[in-house]
Design an enzyme around this catalytic site. Structure first.
Site, PDB file in Angstrom:
ATOM      1  N   LYS A 195      -3.286  31.137 -16.576  1.00 44.26           N
ATOM      2  CA  LYS A 195      -2.510  32.268 -16.660  1.00 44.26           C
ATOM      3  C   LYS A 195      -1.682  32.747 -15.643  1.00 44.26           C
ATOM      4  CE  LYS A 195      -3.319  37.809 -16.896  1.00 44.26           C
ATOM      5  NZ  LYS A 195      -4.631  38.146 -16.238  1.00 44.26           N
ATOM      6  N   LYS A 247      -1.776  32.202 -20.912  1.00 42.85           N
ATOM      7  CA  LYS A 247      -1.415  33.088 -21.908  1.00 42.85           C
ATOM      8  C   LYS A 247      -0.041  33.294 -20.388  1.00 42.85           C
ATOM      9  CE  LYS A 247      -2.479  37.848 -19.994  1.00 42.85           C
ATOM     10  NZ  LYS A 247      -3.469  38.331 -19.940  1.00 42.85           N
TER      11      LYS A 247
HETATM   12  C1  PBG Z   1      -6.238  41.879 -17.039  1.00 37.38           C
HETATM   13  C2  PBG Z   1      -5.382  41.508 -18.241  1.00 37.38           C
HETATM   14  C3  PBG Z   1      -3.928  41.568 -17.962  1.00 37.38           C
HETATM   15  C4  PBG Z   1      -3.340  41.293 -19.580  1.00 37.38           C
HETATM   16  C5  PBG Z   1      -5.081  41.061 -20.098  1.00 37.38           C
HETATM   17  N1  PBG Z   1      -5.827  40.945 -19.322  1.00 37.38           N
HETATM   18  C6  PBG Z   1      -2.574  42.167 -17.120  1.00 37.38           C
HETATM   19  C7  PBG Z   1      -2.227  41.415 -16.438  1.00 37.38           C
HETATM   20  O1  PBG Z   1      -3.023  40.164 -15.704  1.00 37.38           O
HETATM   21  O2  PBG Z   1      -1.008  41.844 -15.131  1.00 37.38           O
HETATM   22  C8  PBG Z   1      -2.021  40.717 -19.765  1.00 37.38           C
HETATM   23  C9  PBG Z   1      -2.116  41.299 -21.768  1.00 37.38           C
HETATM   24  C10 PBG Z   1      -0.515  41.680 -21.927  1.00 37.38           C
HETATM   25  O3  PBG Z   1       0.302  41.845 -21.054  1.00 37.38           O
HETATM   26  O4  PBG Z   1      -0.761  41.663 -23.550  1.00 37.38           O
HETATM   27  N2  PBG Z   1      -6.254  41.166 -16.181  1.00 37.38           N
END
Ligand code: PBG
Length: 324
Positions: A195, A247
């Protein structure tokens, strides 16, 4: 054999020939729909940066989940919009907290739906970070202790799958150990394995009411690093993850494709809020054909190696596939 013995256009001549040699397809079995649920409000609130997506009031959750099921959606991931934030995000590991209630109520409404918990703290902390703050960002190991508590609460509430997204080191190992200890060894974990600290999450943070100041660069990955993304994912596999996620999605198709060669686990891609918003707003401006670009973008994940795609387009795809 080159031209004229090989003519690539031979198999492109008719719709049936093209369909017969199509390498990848998209079906509702591939999609996971993210749903935002807000506590203590009465009316749904549209999210201006995510056209078509709402924050649904908690009282509507059964209706929302059943509607998704009727469309043909088979899996959802739940995001809470909390009115009970504190420094550790403790509401998320309370048995009667929003996260537990969302899972319970969705499971009740649609027992066959795969209910996935987003296991993180940022939606429940008053500072917006993904764990307990410390001098150097987030306290990794203390956050893991809470994550194990949160995981158990989610399993007991009826979750079908856990999806830790906080990017703490040792996440999967800690969760696996906690689950085994409590005889929940069969609980699948989909790791947000690679991520990135991405600016494509902008609209999500607005949607989830996340009040982050600063950034997440001390725990989420540097978008410049492809090899490190593979290491991250393989660590999660070694610790006991069942599905590995990359992601965001489209900007990191190379990571997904590379990872496909390194592991035999099913892979997931998250088409994040910023990717969805780009397509939506471009279509609104008349620059793109929304449906066609939607389908092309999702098929690209399949081609690159994803078995699963988290996407805000899930209901739209469901309607489109049904019409066909
Ligand atoms: C929480 C989380 C996030 C997203 C999914 N779970 C935000 C982040 O890490 O700031 C992002 C999902 C999206 O942008 O659609 N940790």
């Amino acid at each position: 054999m080159a031209y004229p013995a090989t003519r690539m256009r031979r198999l492109r001549q008719t719709p049936v020939l093209r369909d017969m040699v199509q390498e990848n397809t998209l079906s509702m079995d591939d999609l996971i729909y993210p749903i935002f649920i807000e506590e203590e409000v009465d009316a749904p609130a549209p999210i201006s940066s995510l056209p078509g997506i709402m924050r649904h009031p908690e009282k509507d959750i059964a209706k929302v989940v059943k509607e998704a099921e009727e469309l043909g959606i088979r899996a959802i991931i739940l995001f809470g919009v909390s009115h009970h934030k504190d420094t550790s995000g403790s509401d998320s590991f309370k048995k009667d907290g929003l996260l537990a209630r969302m899972i319970e109520k969705s499971k009740d409404a649609a027992p066959d739906m795969c209910i996935i918990a987003d296991n993180c703290f940022c939606e429940y902390t008053d500072h917006g970070h993904c764990g307990i703050p410390s001098d150097d960002g987030v306290d990794n190991d203390r956050t893991l202790e809470n994550l194990v508590k949160q995981s158990l609460v989610c399993v007991e509430a009826g979750a079908d799958m856990l999806a830790p997204s906080g990017m703490m080191d040792g996440t999967i190992a800690a969760m696996r150990e906690g689950l085994e200890e409590h005889n929940y060894g069969n609980m699948p974990i989909m790791a947000y394995a690679s991520k990135m600290a991405s600016s494509f999450y902008g609209p999500f943070r607005a949607a989830a009411g996340c009040e982050l100041k600063g950034d997440r660069k001390q725990y989420q990955m540097n978008p410049a690093n492809g090899r490190e993304a593979i290491r991250e994912a393989l660590l999660d596999e070694a610790e006991g993850a069942d599905i590995l996620m990359v992601k965001p999605g489209m900007p990191y198709l190379d990571v997904l494709r590379d990872l496909r060669d390194y592991t035999q686990l099913p892979l997931a891609a998250y088409q994040v809020s910023g990717e969805y918003a780009m397509i939506k707003f471009a279509a609104e401006a008349g620059a793109l054909d929304e449906e066609k670009v939607m389908m092309e973008s999702l098929l690209a994940f399949k081609r690159a190696g994803a078995s699963l795609i988290l996407s805000y387009f899930a209901p739209q795809v469901a309607k489109l596939l049904r019409e066909k």
